[in-house]
Design an enzyme around this catalytic site. Structure first.
Site, PDB file in Angstrom:
ATOM      1  CD  GLU B 266      16.305  76.897  -1.458  1.00 29.10           C
ATOM      2  OE1 GLU B 266      16.854  77.748  -0.727  1.00 29.10           O
ATOM      3  OE2 GLU B 266      16.932  76.049  -2.121  1.00 29.10           O
ATOM      4  CB  CYS B 303      19.700  76.703   0.952  1.00 25.74           C
ATOM      5  SG  CYS B 303      20.207  76.696  -0.752  1.00 25.74           S
TER       6      CYS B 303
END
Lengths: 527, 527
Positions: B266, B303
């Protein structure tokens, strides 16, 4: 139109390729066949991918029943080709007509199975986490999830299943079921078969008013066209069945993209068969008959061909080997798919048989017919096998290597040191079950399918099948190219948070209007 | 033991690393903290991986309840660390204690959620295709399927969640739930926190008599240790959360192995937020307040930070921007995780603000405190944005770029040209729903989560969550690192054909002795 005309099919239109032509060779005669097929150009790749990208938003959001009907119609159109298709595939592949008739049924059966799956709605795998916290501890967002298709998929068919793993084979069927347009790179070994099937698919797309770019098929030998296809930015996933070198090349191309994409490449497997002593003692002759039948079927040109036999040395094994060697020696040579494959078989077999630690137990009878496979049974010792990885390589064709083990511990040592496999087989009598129980966890780790008291060839199409396995059997052990689970390779989950009810997809709408199986707060049910 | 001692944890044993030491820096003061942590050597990687491999057969076949109990016990042991853990994490990360207390709860909550999932037995996803053909057309083999764990997993935690995405975060919890031993590479930014948590995990493993190699944690700055870990032949999958460059480096290492393995990395996301005109007309002020709250929370180090705002230019947008700019200008600078991250933020922001087509709308207040983030609101025109990919890059921190569009068509054009994203957000009034309906399919294609009328920060942990998305948000859009679906990254299906009943795993045994949800001939049910 029941004869191939040499056309590619680009978004509904027949297109002639360019450059040095591709011709099928009838491997039984060595003669080139009509017509000639040209190569797709970069412009053809661009047209097919642009059309696929254009088709995607419409195709993926078409009602489920329409997508299912397309799959059914493709199956109907292939059925309608009847003997024409079988004749052409027979001439191009050298495979027996009875086998190919069965393969037509398998191909249309797969398409219809995926049609059912699409109608059932299961492939969206809907999940709903309702908004109020179960413990009443306050508000939380409303989260729902479904799977959506990745986008246009490139499919590379195999030589050895000119129907079931080719233009409208499992990769194409599962990608279309997932909602992905497909661009197929046709296999040079059976171009006429490819064109006939591609026309059947294209007719179905046209008849049902689906977007033309839902399906295209291109020709091209050498790596150029395949690389152009896999690196086209509109392609979002790849399905491949073929050689290890071919699969690895496409994998590298996909990974080198600015935006890498998933590749499911089914590549290489020796499909070890473990013969346990009590099974051999009880039925060495039957096992030998079954083994040689599986080994020589289709000239051994199956991904699941039993290329490795592993057993503890002793009188039981010797009895089995004697029967198997007799049967191999008596076996008729059969035509291989292409001259290249026949040459590669002879070369690889020659290398393996010449290995200082390998002994030849039997060869099938010789013939003057071109492009044939003489079955072969070879043997080595487990110590040598464990010490030399070159003995682990697949020989594509009817060749099997017997690995003689000192004892059960060494047999397990062989199991622990195998490369990834599509299948692993155990023959076990009841008295062997303790040993089989010790072996099973080792085989689970190396293979996608573990089977008992049968043979790995003949892959059942269904919901529980796995035709996959750890590298190098495939490039991603989490997928399968056979069975309903195959769609999962081409889907990805999306979460929807606090999306207004009016905008929610039906599969995750409140009240379950489509009556699907869903997970609500993790609990499965039709709710 | 409640203070970090500078040890790695290798299969239950504290081990001191070698070489130039790693020290945490309190970013609020710039001061180095005690103790010093050494680097793991290749021998340490080898020990941890050998122990993980040795543990795997035992751990994966432990009764489900034992695996669930381990996850629960890890959660209990982390809870027991109480203020010690929060204090250390606060000093090492500069994150507020309240936030970290919440993160402890999130971390232990995840562990317990996976424990429930393991007990439920769902993660094996059993399928049974019974032997007799449904149409009575003769015999077919008995095929069953379950999922098994891939093998030892390497986990690379993130700097921005020192607990929930670190040593015992979602990757570790889901890998352990799947049945995979875990080797963590600890993050240099919070080594003491890592050690405290690793000791809590190790204690749980010891207390419950699980194999010692079920868990290890190593230190190492620079790429050497990470590369050694990812290329160790015993490691079978990788979970990573961090930068794009770091993720791509590990992905390349994993793909260069003789036997490549799956990597879920990720990496990078700008999390576009689409502000539709009627929503702005109705509640520009509220949206501005929510936006700046989400933007500046945790110094923007999420994120899912809203780094991109997309809207049609006009009076509604100008009203919103005016309110948002005031709020950003009034926002306090907050401490970033590390000096490196603070420098990178300042550098990247400086570059973006200096871009000839970018205008600075507001900056947060300045401060003399070290390592702080001054929030920033920038703007550009959609035409410039579409023409220059450098404007699409993530700036890690509290920076957001407004993309002003000419009209709704250009707004959709922006949506069509975004890179892969973790999230995409829409703010829409009812009158915007037609436009939102046109936008939704575009956002589904680029993001792992689509949300309405909220903010992407704050990722709910549950069954329907997706924290993933197309490249470069992650390296494989088919996975998620948050929510129960996260286990699927570490599982693969295995088919069992005609396996004797006595040898079948319980999850797929006849009669469903474990009372699991299974698919029988494709139909789900507790049968």
């Amino acid at each position: 139109m029941t004869r191939p005309t040499g056309h590619m099919l680009v978004a509904g239109t027949g297109v002639l390729g360019k450059g040095a032509g591709i011709r099928a060779v009838d491997p039984a005669t060595g003669e080139e066949m009509e017509p000639e097929f040209g190569h797709g150009t970069p412009a053809d790749v661009d047209s097919a991918c642009a059309a696929a990208e254009k088709a995607f938003p419409t195709y993926r959001t078409a009602p489920r029943n329409e997508r299912a009907t397309l799959l059914d119609r493709i199956a109907d159109n292939i059925d309608a080709l009847d003997e024409t298709l079988v004749e052409r595939a027979h001439s191009e592949s050298g495979l027996p007509k009875a086998r190919l008739t069965g393969e037509v049924g398998r191909t249309t059966g797969q398409l219809r199975m995926f049609a059912s799956l699409v109608r059932q709605g299961d492939l969206e795998a809907p999940r709903v986490d309702p908004s109020p916290a179960a413990d009443g501890s306050g508000s939380r967002p409303d989260i729902r999830q479904r799977r959506i298709p990745l986008g246009p998929v490139a499919v590379f068919g195999a030589s050895n299943f000119p129907l079931a793993f080719s233009v409208a084979g499992g990769d194409t069927a599962s990608a279309l079921a997932a909602g992905c347009p497909v661009v197929v790179k046709a296999h040079d070994a059976h171009p006429g078969t490819c064109e006939l099937v591609a026309r059947a698919v294209t007719r179905a797309v046209t008849e049902l008013d689906m977007p033309a770019g839902t399906f295209s098929m291109l020709f091209g030998s050498g790596p150029e066209l395949g690389t152009a296809l896999v690196t086209d930015p509109r392609i979002q996933a790849v399905g491949f069945t073929g050689s290890r070198s071919g699969g690895l090349a496409l994998l590298a191309a996909a990974q080198s993209r600015p935006r890498p994409i998933p590749v499911f490449a089914e590549m290489s497997s020796t499909n070890p068969v473990f013969l346990l002593p009590n099974a051999l003692a009880e039925r060495a002759g039957d096992i030998a008959t079954g083994f040689v039948g599986s080994l020589t079927s289709g000239a051994g040109q199956f991904c699941t061909n039993p290329g490795l036999l592993v057993a503890v040395d002793g009188p039981e094994l010797r009895e089995f080997l004697s029967a198997a060697a007799d049967s191999v020696a008596a076996s008729e040579p059969s035509t291989m798919l292409t001259p290249d494959i026949a040459h590669a078989y002879a070369d690889r077999l020659g290398e393996l048989a010449a290995h200082p630690s390998v002994e030849e137990l039997a060869r099938g009878t010789a013939t003057d017919r071109p492009n044939t496979c003489r079955p072969a049974l070879l043997a080595t010792d487990a110590g040598e096998f464990l010490a030399d990885e070159s003995l682990h390589q697949e020989v594509f064709g009817a060749c099997s290597l017997v690995v003689r083990c000192r004892d059960a511990e060494q047999l397990r040592e062989v199991a622990r040191n195998l490369e990834g496999q599509l299948t692993a087989t155990v023959h076990a009598a009841t008295a062997d079950h303790p040993e089989a129980a010790a072996l099973l966890p080792l085989l689970e780790r190396c293979a996608g399918r573990v089977l008992f008291d049968g043979w790995p060839t003949g892959v059942q199409v269904g919901h529980a099948m796995v035709h996959g396995g750890p590298f190098p059997a495939t490039s991603d052990s989490r997928g399968t190219s056979v069975g309903t689970l195959a769609v999962e390779r081409f889907l990805r989950p999306v979460a929807y948070q606090d999306v207004p009810e009016a905008l929610l997809p039906g599969s995750i709408a409140t009240g379950n209007p489509e009556q699907l199986w869903r997970r609500v707060d993790g609990e499965p049910g039709r709710h």
